[in-house]
Design a protein around this motif. Sequence first.
Motif, PDB file in Angstrom:
ATOM      1  N   ILE A   1      17.079   4.916 -39.260  1.00 58.96           N
ATOM      2  CA  ILE A   1      16.995   3.803 -38.303  1.00 58.96           C
ATOM      3  C   ILE A   1      15.552   3.553 -37.908  1.00 58.96           C
ATOM      4  O   ILE A   1      15.092   2.410 -37.826  1.00 58.96           O
ATOM      5  CB  ILE A   1      17.843   4.109 -37.054  1.00 58.96           C
ATOM      6  CG1 ILE A   1      19.270   4.523 -37.442  1.00 58.96           C
ATOM      7  CG2 ILE A   1      17.856   2.920 -36.110  1.00 58.96           C
ATOM      8  CD1 ILE A   1      20.030   3.481 -38.214  1.00 58.96           C
ATOM      9  N   ASP A   2      14.819   4.631 -37.671  1.00 62.30           N
ATOM     10  CA  ASP A   2      13.437   4.514 -37.219  1.00 62.30           C
ATOM     11  C   ASP A   2      12.552   3.863 -38.290  1.00 62.30           C
ATOM     12  O   ASP A   2      11.678   3.053 -37.978  1.00 62.30           O
ATOM     13  CB  ASP A   2      12.898   5.894 -36.854  1.00 62.30           C
ATOM     14  CG  ASP A   2      11.605   5.821 -36.065  1.00 62.30           C
ATOM     15  OD1 ASP A   2      11.563   5.078 -35.066  1.00 62.30           O
ATOM     16  OD2 ASP A   2      10.634   6.494 -36.452  1.00 62.30           O
ATOM     17  N   LYS A   3      12.775   4.228 -39.545  1.00 62.60           N
ATOM     18  CA  LYS A   3      11.969   3.659 -40.633  1.00 62.60           C
ATOM     19  C   LYS A   3      12.291   2.179 -40.866  1.00 62.60           C
ATOM     20  O   LYS A   3      11.405   1.379 -41.173  1.00 62.60           O
ATOM     21  CB  LYS A   3      12.208   4.439 -41.921  1.00 62.60           C
ATOM     22  CG  LYS A   3      11.727   5.888 -41.880  1.00 62.60           C
ATOM     23  CD  LYS A   3      10.216   5.986 -41.790  1.00 62.60           C
ATOM     24  CE  LYS A   3       9.764   7.437 -41.869  1.00 62.60           C
ATOM     25  NZ  LYS A   3       8.291   7.566 -41.743  1.00 62.60           N
ATOM     26  N   ILE A   4      13.552   1.820 -40.729  1.00 63.09           N
ATOM     27  CA  ILE A   4      13.935   0.422 -40.935  1.00 63.09           C
ATOM     28  C   ILE A   4      13.407  -0.463 -39.812  1.00 63.09           C
ATOM     29  O   ILE A   4      13.006  -1.610 -40.034  1.00 63.09           O
ATOM     30  CB  ILE A   4      15.470   0.309 -41.046  1.00 63.09           C
ATOM     31  CG1 ILE A   4      15.944   0.984 -42.331  1.00 63.09           C
ATOM     32  CG2 ILE A   4      15.929  -1.143 -41.016  1.00 63.09           C
ATOM     33  CD1 ILE A   4      17.434   1.025 -42.485  1.00 63.09           C
ATOM     34  N   ASP A   5      13.374   0.079 -38.601  1.00 59.81           N
ATOM     35  CA  ASP A   5      12.918  -0.698 -37.442  1.00 59.81           C
ATOM     36  C   ASP A   5      11.438  -0.448 -37.148  1.00 59.81           C
ATOM     37  O   ASP A   5      11.031  -0.340 -36.000  1.00 59.81           O
ATOM     38  CB  ASP A   5      13.777  -0.348 -36.218  1.00 59.81           C
ATOM     39  CG  ASP A   5      13.538  -1.294 -35.053  1.00 59.81           C
ATOM     40  OD1 ASP A   5      13.357  -2.497 -35.298  1.00 59.81           O
ATOM     41  OD2 ASP A   5      13.522  -0.825 -33.898  1.00 59.81           O
ATOM     42  N   MET A   6      10.646  -0.350 -38.187  1.00 57.98           N
ATOM     43  CA  MET A   6       9.201  -0.178 -38.009  1.00 57.98           C
ATOM     44  C   MET A   6       8.573  -1.488 -37.532  1.00 57.98           C
ATOM     45  O   MET A   6       9.093  -2.579 -37.803  1.00 57.98           O
ATOM     46  CB  MET A   6       8.561   0.269 -39.324  1.00 57.98           C
ATOM     47  CG  MET A   6       8.964   1.673 -39.749  1.00 57.98           C
ATOM     48  SD  MET A   6       8.206   2.154 -41.317  1.00 57.98           S
ATOM     49  CE  MET A   6       6.482   2.251 -40.841  1.00 57.98           C
ATOM     50  N   PRO A   7       7.441  -1.413 -36.807  1.00 59.43           N
ATOM     51  CA  PRO A   7       6.820  -2.628 -36.248  1.00 59.43           C
ATOM     52  C   PRO A   7       6.540  -3.710 -37.276  1.00 59.43           C
ATOM     53  O   PRO A   7       6.703  -4.902 -36.999  1.00 59.43           O
ATOM     54  CB  PRO A   7       5.521  -2.090 -35.626  1.00 59.43           C
ATOM     55  CG  PRO A   7       5.828  -0.671 -35.290  1.00 59.43           C
ATOM     56  CD  PRO A   7       6.749  -0.196 -36.365  1.00 59.43           C
ATOM     57  N   LYS A   8       6.153  -3.335 -38.503  1.00 56.91           N
ATOM     58  CA  LYS A   8       5.777  -4.341 -39.502  1.00 56.91           C
ATOM     59  C   LYS A   8       6.951  -5.177 -39.973  1.00 56.91           C
ATOM     60  O   LYS A   8       6.787  -6.326 -40.382  1.00 56.91           O
ATOM     61  CB  LYS A   8       5.114  -3.663 -40.698  1.00 56.91           C
ATOM     62  CG  LYS A   8       3.753  -3.043 -40.379  1.00 56.91           C
ATOM     63  CD  LYS A   8       3.142  -2.429 -41.624  1.00 56.91           C
ATOM     64  CE  LYS A   8       1.768  -1.829 -41.311  1.00 56.91           C
ATOM     65  NZ  LYS A   8       1.139  -1.220 -42.519  1.00 56.91           N
ATOM     66  N   GLN A   9       8.160  -4.597 -39.953  1.00 59.68           N
ATOM     67  CA  GLN A   9       9.331  -5.317 -40.455  1.00 59.68           C
ATOM     68  C   GLN A   9      10.398  -5.489 -39.387  1.00 59.68           C
ATOM     69  O   GLN A   9      11.536  -5.829 -39.678  1.00 59.68           O
ATOM     70  CB  GLN A   9       9.927  -4.574 -41.656  1.00 59.68           C
ATOM     71  CG  GLN A   9      10.290  -3.131 -41.371  1.00 59.68           C
ATOM     72  CD  GLN A   9      10.603  -2.358 -42.634  1.00 59.68           C
ATOM     73  OE1 GLN A   9      10.132  -2.696 -43.706  1.00 59.68           O
ATOM     74  NE2 GLN A   9      11.406  -1.313 -42.510  1.00 59.68           N
ATOM     75  N   ARG A  10      10.024  -5.291 -38.140  1.00 64.33           N
ATOM     76  CA  ARG A  10      10.990  -5.373 -37.039  1.00 64.33           C
ATOM     77  C   ARG A  10      11.402  -6.822 -36.808  1.00 64.33           C
ATOM     78  O   ARG A  10      10.582  -7.733 -36.813  1.00 64.33           O
ATOM     79  CB  ARG A  10      10.366  -4.786 -35.778  1.00 64.33           C
ATOM     80  CG  ARG A  10      11.279  -4.789 -34.555  1.00 64.33           C
ATOM     81  CD  ARG A  10      10.620  -4.050 -33.410  1.00 64.33           C
ATOM     82  NE  ARG A  10      10.408  -2.649 -33.749  1.00 64.33           N
ATOM     83  CZ  ARG A  10       9.601  -1.841 -33.066  1.00 64.33           C
ATOM     84  NH1 ARG A  10       8.904  -2.307 -32.036  1.00 64.33           N
ATOM     85  NH2 ARG A  10       9.475  -0.575 -33.419  1.00 64.33           N
ATOM     86  N   ASN A  11      12.700  -7.015 -36.588  1.00 68.07           N
ATOM     87  CA  ASN A  11      13.224  -8.323 -36.215  1.00 68.07           C
ATOM     88  C   ASN A  11      14.471  -8.126 -35.365  1.00 68.07           C
ATOM     89  O   ASN A  11      14.829  -6.996 -35.022  1.00 68.07           O
ATOM     90  CB  ASN A  11      13.524  -9.172 -37.462  1.00 68.07           C
ATOM     91  CG  ASN A  11      14.462  -8.457 -38.431  1.00 68.07           C
ATOM     92  OD1 ASN A  11      15.452  -7.848 -38.020  1.00 68.07           O
ATOM     93  ND2 ASN A  11      14.141  -8.517 -39.726  1.00 68.07           N
ATOM     94  N   ILE A  12      15.145  -9.199 -35.063  1.00 67.01           N
ATOM     95  CA  ILE A  12      16.308  -9.104 -34.184  1.00 67.01           C
ATOM     96  C   ILE A  12      17.425  -8.269 -34.799  1.00 67.01           C
ATOM     97  O   ILE A  12      18.170  -7.579 -34.097  1.00 67.01           O
ATOM     98  CB  ILE A  12      16.816 -10.521 -33.827  1.00 67.01           C
ATOM     99  CG1 ILE A  12      17.917 -10.430 -32.766  1.00 67.01           C
ATOM    100  CG2 ILE A  12      17.309 -11.257 -35.078  1.00 67.01           C
ATOM    101  CD1 ILE A  12      18.321 -11.781 -32.221  1.00 67.01           C
ATOM    102  N   TYR A  13      17.517  -8.262 -36.140  1.00 63.62           N
ATOM    103  CA  TYR A  13      18.577  -7.510 -36.809  1.00 63.62           C
ATOM    104  C   TYR A  13      18.286  -6.007 -36.805  1.00 63.62           C
ATOM    105  O   TYR A  13      19.199  -5.194 -36.604  1.00 63.62           O
ATOM    106  CB  TYR A  13      18.745  -8.016 -38.241  1.00 63.62           C
ATOM    107  CG  TYR A  13      19.123  -9.474 -38.307  1.00 63.62           C
ATOM    108  CD1 TYR A  13      20.393  -9.905 -37.928  1.00 63.62           C
ATOM    109  CD2 TYR A  13      18.207 -10.425 -38.729  1.00 63.62           C
ATOM    110  CE1 TYR A  13      20.748 -11.244 -37.978  1.00 63.62           C
ATOM    111  CE2 TYR A  13      18.544 -11.774 -38.774  1.00 63.62           C
ATOM    112  CZ  TYR A  13      19.817 -12.183 -38.395  1.00 63.62           C
ATOM    113  OH  TYR A  13      20.157 -13.497 -38.440  1.00 63.62           O
TER     114      TYR A  13
END
Length: 300
Positions: free
Chosen positions: A187-199
Amino acid sequence: MKKTFATKAEHGFDWIDLSDPTVKEIQEIAQQFSLHEASIKDCLQPDHLPKYEIVDTYTFIIVRVFTQQPISEADTIQELTNKIAIFFTTDYMITVHRTAQPLIEEVKTKAIDAKGCTDTLCVLNRIIRASLLTFEPPSVKLAQSLDYFEENVFLKQRKAPILRGLYYVKRKVDVIRRLLILSYEIIDKIDMPKQRNIYTRDLRDQYIRMQNIYDNLSENTSQLLSAYFSIASHRTNEIMRVLTIFSVFFMPLTFIVGVYGMNFHFMPELDWHLGYPLVMLLMALITFGIYLWFKRKGWL
């Protein structure tokens, strides 16, 4: 069985799904996409724990989903969950699983058929979110089981079935909590600042919610087990208290009976006409005195 859910020409990326693949199918895919042998080995292990690993030019992810119909006394990772291995880049996605996974078909319908996703990151996000949601129904059932056992512990006072049932509830909660903890890195890797979005933020919120649910279940289970043992200990103490009270009543009476049962020849009380009724009266007075003493102390 190999299925192609998306192609680069039509969707901008490839998505290949392998359900219970043969060795030949795995080898063909590994050769086609240059997959590392270590990733293939992990992919084929049925009891592998969740992981997030960057290997050469692709990302290798393992997630676990709650099995659809677990046996009632299942208490291991392999019995409670199934594994989905994901090979992921911006150009392709490969999903591998041994058993049929309805969530894969659901994600495919919404992300590909309905054109809900335009890249592999979106598809990956949806798969992981769907895998987390599989742990929600069992959390409801486990909470209902805890309510049932709590009622039995405090009201119906059953013993062996309660302890056995609580053991399996605790095991299931602990197994799922462990899986959720190990899934945090994904979860942490997917929600990294560079690729973070509402999803991705929604995915993190979903993860936190599930983690809180199972943390609460774990705490409630531990508290209920502690209450069960405390109540069992209290009942044992009550039994011992009653037995102790009876022994205190009978100890002086047994002493008197023992003294006059020694059968010495020179015991003047044995020749008294009123000896027997006097001894019985003495024993009654001692019993009554012990009763009054216990009553004053609040032990009766």
